[in-house]
Design a protein around this motif. Sequence first.
Motif, PDB file in Angstrom:
ATOM      1  N   GLN A 135       3.505   7.371   7.441  1.00  0.00           N
ATOM      2  CA  GLN A 135       3.181   6.373   8.632  1.00  0.00           C
ATOM      3  C   GLN A 135       4.111   6.777   9.567  1.00  0.00           C
ATOM      4  OE1 GLN A 135       3.056   2.409   7.202  1.00  0.00           O
ATOM      5  NE2 GLN A 135       2.120   1.567   9.282  1.00  0.00           N
TER       6      GLN A 135
ATOM      7  N   ALA B 228       1.595   4.388  -2.956  1.00  0.00           N
ATOM      8  CA  ALA B 228       1.292   5.816  -2.593  1.00  0.00           C
ATOM      9  C   ALA B 228       2.561   6.531  -3.010  1.00  0.00           C
ATOM     10  CB  ALA B 228       0.908   5.937  -1.179  1.00  0.00           C
ATOM     11  N   ARG B 229       3.805   6.000  -2.780  1.00  0.00           N
ATOM     12  CA  ARG B 229       4.910   6.776  -2.946  1.00  0.00           C
ATOM     13  C   ARG B 229       5.325   6.810  -4.488  1.00  0.00           C
ATOM     14  NH1 ARG B 229       9.763   4.503   0.745  1.00  0.00           N
ATOM     15  NH2 ARG B 229      10.787   6.095  -0.622  1.00  0.00           N
TER      16      ARG B 229
ATOM     17  N   MET C  46       0.874  14.157   1.428  1.00  0.00           N
ATOM     18  CA  MET C  46       0.898  12.885   1.941  1.00  0.00           C
ATOM     19  C   MET C  46       1.166  12.852   3.379  1.00  0.00           C
ATOM     20  SD  MET C  46       2.801   9.261   0.735  1.00  0.00           S
ATOM     21  CE  MET C  46       2.667   7.733   1.810  1.00  0.00           C
TER      22      MET C  46
ATOM     23  N   ILE D 247      -5.105   5.053   3.527  1.00  0.00           N
ATOM     24  CA  ILE D 247      -4.432   3.641   3.427  1.00  0.00           C
ATOM     25  C   ILE D 247      -4.627   3.274   4.958  1.00  0.00           C
ATOM     26  CG2 ILE D 247      -2.419   2.495   3.200  1.00  0.00           C
ATOM     27  CD1 ILE D 247      -1.709   4.759   1.276  1.00  0.00           C
ATOM     28  N   SER D 248      -5.200   1.840   5.087  1.00  0.00           N
ATOM     29  CA  SER D 248      -5.195   1.323   6.460  1.00  0.00           C
ATOM     30  C   SER D 248      -5.371  -0.132   6.230  1.00  0.00           C
ATOM     31  CB  SER D 248      -6.348   1.862   7.292  1.00  0.00           C
ATOM     32  OG  SER D 248      -6.463   1.418   8.454  1.00  0.00           O
TER      33      SER D 248
ATOM     34  N   ASP E  92      -1.458   7.731   4.934  1.00  0.00           N
ATOM     35  CA  ASP E  92      -1.132   6.430   5.303  1.00  0.00           C
ATOM     36  C   ASP E  92      -1.229   5.909   6.672  1.00  0.00           C
ATOM     37  OD1 ASP E  92       0.138   3.975   5.242  1.00  0.00           O
ATOM     38  OD2 ASP E  92       2.092   4.658   4.462  1.00  0.00           O
ATOM     39  N   GLU E  93      -2.059   5.209   7.165  1.00  0.00           N
ATOM     40  CA  GLU E  93      -2.316   5.181   8.726  1.00  0.00           C
ATOM     41  C   GLU E  93      -2.401   6.447   9.438  1.00  0.00           C
ATOM     42  OE1 GLU E  93      -3.065   2.171   9.802  1.00  0.00           O
ATOM     43  OE2 GLU E  93      -2.189   0.515   8.285  1.00  0.00           O
TER      44      GLU E  93
ATOM     45  N   ARG F 205       0.809  -1.216   0.010  1.00  0.00           N
ATOM     46  CA  ARG F 205      -0.082   0.116   0.007  1.00  0.00           C
ATOM     47  C   ARG F 205       1.121   1.167   0.079  1.00  0.00           C
ATOM     48  NH1 ARG F 205      -2.831  -1.067   5.665  1.00  0.00           N
ATOM     49  NH2 ARG F 205      -0.600  -1.490   5.584  1.00  0.00           N
ATOM     50  N   THR F 206       1.907   1.293   0.924  1.00  0.00           N
ATOM     51  CA  THR F 206       2.752   2.468   0.967  1.00  0.00           C
ATOM     52  C   THR F 206       3.677   2.798  -0.285  1.00  0.00           C
ATOM     53  OG1 THR F 206       2.722   2.262   3.470  1.00  0.00           O
ATOM     54  CG2 THR F 206       4.590   3.552   2.196  1.00  0.00           C
TER      55      THR F 206
END
Length: 335
Positions: free
Chosen positions: A96, A50-51, A93, A214-215, A182-183, A46-47
Motif C-alpha cells: 500500500q 496478507a503479511r 505482494m 484488498i480494498s 493491497d489497495e 486486512r494488511t
Amino acid sequence: MPLLDVRNLTIELDTPHGRVKALEKVSLTLNAGEVHGLVGESGSGRTLFARAILGIPGPNWIVKADRMMWDGRNLMEMSAKERRCLMGSDMAMIFQDPSGSLDPAKTVGSQLVEAMPTNPEVAFWRRGKDRQLTAQKWLHKVGIKDPRKVMASYPWELSEGECQKLMIAMAVANQPRLLIADEPTSSMELSTQAQIFRLLSQLNQLQNVSILLISHELETLAQWCDRLTVLYCGQVMESGPTSELTTQPYHPYTKALLDNIPDYSGKGGHKTLMPTLPGSAPALQHLPIGCRLGPRCPAAQKKCVNQPGLTHQKDRYFACHFPYHNEPSNDDTSA
C-alpha cells in the motif's frame, strides 16, 4: 485442493497498553485461478492478514493458526529461508505504501531489473539487454508513458502514483501463482485504475494467477472478484460468492456497506449528506464484549453480548445471531 487454506488465524500485538488481538480466528480459502476480495474499514486487519501469509510479521506479533497451507505445504512449519523462497516466485505482494518500499539510493530501473527472474532461454551475453527491454515492457503495460526516463529516475523523483505503478510491474513481472494486491490503485486517476484492473484480470484469465484483492471499496471489489470476505475489527463478518453476497447479504455490516454505496445517478441534492453507519470502529484496546459490531449494529439485541460463531450454510459463511434473508436449514453448522 485449494491453493491457499487458512484456518482460525489469530494475530496478537504487544503494545504499551498490553497485548491486543488485531485478528481473531480469521479463515480464508483461495482456489487456483480465483480472484478473492478482502474488504473492510481501515484498521480491520486486512494488511496484517496478507503479511502473515507472506511470512513478514512485525517484531511485536504473535501469530497462531490451526492451519495455514500453501498448495499442500504447511507454511507454519517452514523456515524463514523457505518462506523467502516462496516470495517473488510463487507469491508476490503490491504494498500500500509504494515509496516506502523502494530504496531511495538506487534507480527504480535497477530495482525492477533486480527483482525480475532470469530467462534461461536467452544467451548469457544478451541477458542484461533482454532484462532491460522486458522491464520497459512491463512499465508500459502498467501505464508508464516514458519507461526509459522512469527507469533512470530515483524513487524520490517520481510521484506516488508512478511509484505504485512501478511496484505493480515489479510484482507481476515474476508471474507469481498468487498475487496479493493491497489497495493497488489508491493513488491513481480513474483511467489508470481501470487499466491496472484490466491488467490484473488478464493475468488471472490468461495465466491463471490467483489474486487476493484488498480494498475498502466494496463497489470495486464486487466488479472484479469471484468471492468476497468482509472483515470488521479483525473478525470475519461474512464470506461467500460475490453475486450472492451483494444481492442477498446475511450480515448487518455487509448490508450497511451495500446500502451506503454512493449514488451516482445525480438524484441527490447539492451538498446532500451521504448515508453512513453510525459510530466508528473501536480501538483495539477497547473492543466491545461479544459481537464487535454490536454498538453500531442497527439490528443489535441482548443476545449480541455473546460472540456469534461462524455459521456455514451451503457456500456462505456469516457470524451473526440475527442474519438477514436467512432461512435455517438442517445443514447449518456453527464453528
